[in-house]
Design a protein around this motif. Structure first.
Motif, mmCIF file in Angstrom:
data_model
loop_
_atom_site.group_PDB
_atom_site.id
_atom_site.type_symbol
_atom_site.label_atom_id
_atom_site.label_comp_id
_atom_site.label_asym_id
_atom_site.label_seq_id
_atom_site.Cartn_x
_atom_site.Cartn_y
_atom_site.Cartn_z
ATOM 1 N N TRP A 1 0.848 -1.208 0.000
ATOM 2 C CA TRP A 1 0.000 0.000 0.000
ATOM 3 C C TRP A 1 0.873 1.244 0.000
ATOM 4 O O TRP A 1 0.642 2.190 -0.754
ATOM 5 C CB TRP A 1 -0.884 0.064 1.253
ATOM 6 C CG TRP A 1 -2.028 -0.878 1.367
ATOM 7 C CD1 TRP A 1 -2.285 -1.691 2.424
ATOM 8 C CD2 TRP A 1 -3.113 -1.082 0.458
ATOM 9 N NE1 TRP A 1 -3.431 -2.398 2.207
ATOM 10 C CE2 TRP A 1 -3.953 -2.040 1.018
ATOM 11 C CE3 TRP A 1 -3.429 -0.544 -0.775
ATOM 12 C CZ2 TRP A 1 -5.102 -2.482 0.381
ATOM 13 C CZ3 TRP A 1 -4.561 -0.973 -1.411
ATOM 14 C CH2 TRP A 1 -5.382 -1.939 -0.833
ATOM 15 N N LEU A 2 1.905 1.245 0.884
ATOM 16 C CA LEU A 2 2.774 2.418 1.008
ATOM 17 C C LEU A 2 3.438 2.734 -0.322
ATOM 18 O O LEU A 2 3.459 3.885 -0.778
ATOM 19 C CB LEU A 2 3.829 2.167 2.093
ATOM 20 C CG LEU A 2 4.881 3.254 2.240
ATOM 21 C CD1 LEU A 2 4.278 4.471 2.890
ATOM 22 C CD2 LEU A 2 6.061 2.773 3.039
ATOM 23 N N LEU A 3 3.958 1.669 -0.966
ATOM 24 C CA LEU A 3 4.648 1.847 -2.242
ATOM 25 C C LEU A 3 3.688 2.396 -3.295
ATOM 26 O O LEU A 3 4.031 3.306 -4.051
ATOM 27 C CB LEU A 3 5.196 0.492 -2.684
ATOM 28 C CG LEU A 3 6.509 0.495 -3.431
ATOM 29 C CD1 LEU A 3 7.536 1.280 -2.675
ATOM 30 C CD2 LEU A 3 6.984 -0.916 -3.607
ATOM 31 N N MET A 4 2.458 1.845 -3.316
ATOM 32 C CA MET A 4 1.458 2.319 -4.268
ATOM 33 C C MET A 4 1.156 3.784 -4.049
ATOM 34 O O MET A 4 1.082 4.571 -5.004
ATOM 35 C CB MET A 4 0.174 1.518 -4.083
ATOM 36 C CG MET A 4 0.047 0.329 -4.980
ATOM 37 S SD MET A 4 -1.588 -0.307 -4.842
ATOM 38 C CE MET A 4 -1.337 -1.654 -3.755
ATOM 39 N N LEU A 5 1.015 4.173 -2.774
ATOM 40 C CA LEU A 5 0.716 5.565 -2.439
ATOM 41 C C LEU A 5 1.821 6.478 -2.943
ATOM 42 O O LEU A 5 1.569 7.508 -3.588
ATOM 43 C CB LEU A 5 0.577 5.679 -0.921
ATOM 44 C CG LEU A 5 -0.180 6.867 -0.384
ATOM 45 C CD1 LEU A 5 -1.642 6.717 -0.711
ATOM 46 C CD2 LEU A 5 0.022 6.971 1.114
ATOM 47 N N LYS B 1 1.414 16.359 -13.570
ATOM 48 C CA LYS B 1 0.613 17.574 -13.500
ATOM 49 C C LYS B 1 1.183 18.674 -14.388
ATOM 50 O O LYS B 1 0.458 19.413 -15.024
ATOM 51 C CB LYS B 1 0.540 18.042 -12.046
ATOM 52 C CG LYS B 1 -0.682 18.854 -11.726
ATOM 53 C CD LYS B 1 -0.810 19.083 -10.226
ATOM 54 C CE LYS B 1 0.423 19.712 -9.627
ATOM 55 N NZ LYS B 1 0.247 20.059 -8.213
ATOM 56 N N LYS B 2 2.504 18.776 -14.405
ATOM 57 C CA LYS B 2 3.120 19.878 -15.185
ATOM 58 C C LYS B 2 4.145 19.306 -16.161
ATOM 59 O O LYS B 2 5.342 19.317 -15.932
ATOM 60 C CB LYS B 2 3.761 20.904 -14.246
ATOM 61 C CG LYS B 2 4.582 20.311 -13.113
ATOM 62 C CD LYS B 2 5.294 21.392 -12.358
ATOM 63 C CE LYS B 2 6.055 20.782 -11.225
ATOM 64 N NZ LYS B 2 7.359 20.852 -11.089
ATOM 65 N N LEU C 1 1.460 9.352 -5.843
ATOM 66 C CA LEU C 1 1.799 10.749 -5.569
ATOM 67 C C LEU C 1 2.846 11.251 -6.556
ATOM 68 O O LEU C 1 2.719 12.351 -7.100
ATOM 69 C CB LEU C 1 2.312 10.880 -4.131
ATOM 70 C CG LEU C 1 1.217 10.941 -3.066
ATOM 71 C CD1 LEU C 1 1.829 11.085 -1.689
ATOM 72 C CD2 LEU C 1 0.292 12.110 -3.349
ATOM 73 N N ILE C 2 3.900 10.425 -6.785
ATOM 74 C CA ILE C 2 4.958 10.858 -7.701
ATOM 75 C C ILE C 2 4.397 11.051 -9.108
ATOM 76 O O ILE C 2 4.662 12.055 -9.781
ATOM 77 C CB ILE C 2 6.116 9.837 -7.711
ATOM 78 C CG1 ILE C 2 6.866 9.891 -6.394
ATOM 79 C CG2 ILE C 2 7.080 10.142 -8.847
ATOM 80 C CD1 ILE C 2 7.959 8.853 -6.290
ATOM 81 N N GLY C 3 3.576 10.074 -9.548
ATOM 82 C CA GLY C 3 3.015 10.156 -10.892
ATOM 83 C C GLY C 3 2.123 11.366 -11.054
ATOM 84 O O GLY C 3 2.175 12.068 -12.069
#
Lengths: 85, 240
Positions: free
Chosen positions: B42-46, B57-58, B50-52
């Motif tokens: 779960w932590l890794l997925m989170l 986003k920009k 977030l990174i993706g």
């Protein structure tokens, strides 16, 4: 002659012995195979140094595949150590 | 086996969640969701989401620092993949890249004290292997339709009854070989680290093994990706 070993102790001892044998004998094959692959890759690189990247990549894939038999024996040894009661 | 100290399960336990450390003790669904390897997955997925989200986003035409890094990594993986699978297999790139980065990061996660490598549990690696093999069979059916059965029947028609069971077993054994190779490597390495730490942790005995572990972790993630690409390439190409 009564050594005072009950059935469970006997099974436990034999499982540990089997784990040792499985790991020791199972490491022979991958060791020889991977060494052979690395030696041949060295020969290939010495003959054709421009292809070093491709040779290293192919060598690593082949080594990891031949290593899997050793990993299977590791899994069997772990099963014998931690699952056989 | 002795359980190592794990930060996240301890934290969640403090928050009042029913955390158990081994699969034998987990009875309810929530307990199964909160096993250590699941928590760290779960932590890794989170972190990845977030990174993706942050990077995606920009996106700029002239890449800045962060975007440059990700473009190099993902572009490298894509070029390497196209070299093996061929141009028509470009659509599997998201799966391969995701699996590769997930496996690499989870292999390295076991190096950090108090963290647990999700791939050192057979369930995680089995999930990855089943996804890859099932999807490769589906791709084969999509590309060849009913003719995909030619991949199983062998070169000569009258040998087909003999070849068919062997090929089916061979395709099913891919799941086992992919999953157990990754699991055995990572778990064996963690076990060696634990034993060395237990024997001579004061004299930094596990450090050489950890350096080797950095190498093994990368190689195993790489091998998993290369073998999945080869299965996809085998499913896409014509039967011979």
């Amino acid at each position: 002659m009564d050594l005072g070993i009950s059935g469970a102790d006997f099974i436990r001892g034999m499982a540990l012995l089997g784990a040792g044998i499985a790991m020791g004998v199972g490491a022979i094959g991958p060791g020889i195979g991977e060494g052979f692959a690395a030696g041949k890759a060295c020969e290939g690189i010495a003959r054709n140094p421009e292809e070093a990247g491709l040779l290293t990549r192919t060598m690593l894939v082949g080594q990891a595949v031949s290593e899997s038999t050793g990993i299977y024996s590791l899994v069997v040894a772990l099963l014998l150590m931690f699952v056989v009661k | 086996m002795e359980h190592p100290v794990l930060f996240l399960p301890m934290l969640l336990k403090k928050l009042g969640l029913p955390v158990v450390l081994s699969a034998d003790e987990a009875h309810t669904f929530l307990q199964k969701l909160l096993l250590p390897h699941v928590i760290y997955a779960w932590l890794l997925m989170l972190v990845f989401i977030l990174i993706g989200w942050k990077v995606g986003k920009k996106i700029e035409v002239v890449p800045a620092k962060g975007q440059n890094f990700f473009e190099t990594v993902l572009g490298g993986i894509e070029d390497f993949m196209i070299g093996i699978v061929g141009e028509e297999g470009r659509f599997i790139f998201p799966l391969i890249a995701t699996l590769g980065i997930f496996i690499l990061c989870s292999n390295y996660m076991g190096m950090i004290p108090g963290f647990y490598a999700p791939t050192s549990n057979l369930n995680t690696t089995l999930a990855c292997a089943i996804i890859v093999v099932a999807y490769s069979e589906l791709v084969g059916i999509k590309f060849h339709g009913i003719k995909y059965i030619k991949h199983f029947t062998g070169p000569v028609l009258w040998l087909a009854p003999l070849m068919f069971p062997i090929e089916v077993i061979g395709h099913l054994a891919r799941v086992m070989s992919l999953s157990i190779r990754l699991f055995g490597n990572i778990f064996g390495e963690e076990l060696v680290l634990a034993i060395l730490f237990f024997l001579a942790g004061m004299y930094l005995a596990p450090l050489p093994m950890m350096v080797l572990g950095l190498f093994t972790g990368f190689i195993q993630a790489f091998i998993f990706c290369v073998l999945s690409m080869m299965y996809f390439a085998g499913a896409i190409e014509e039967a011979h």
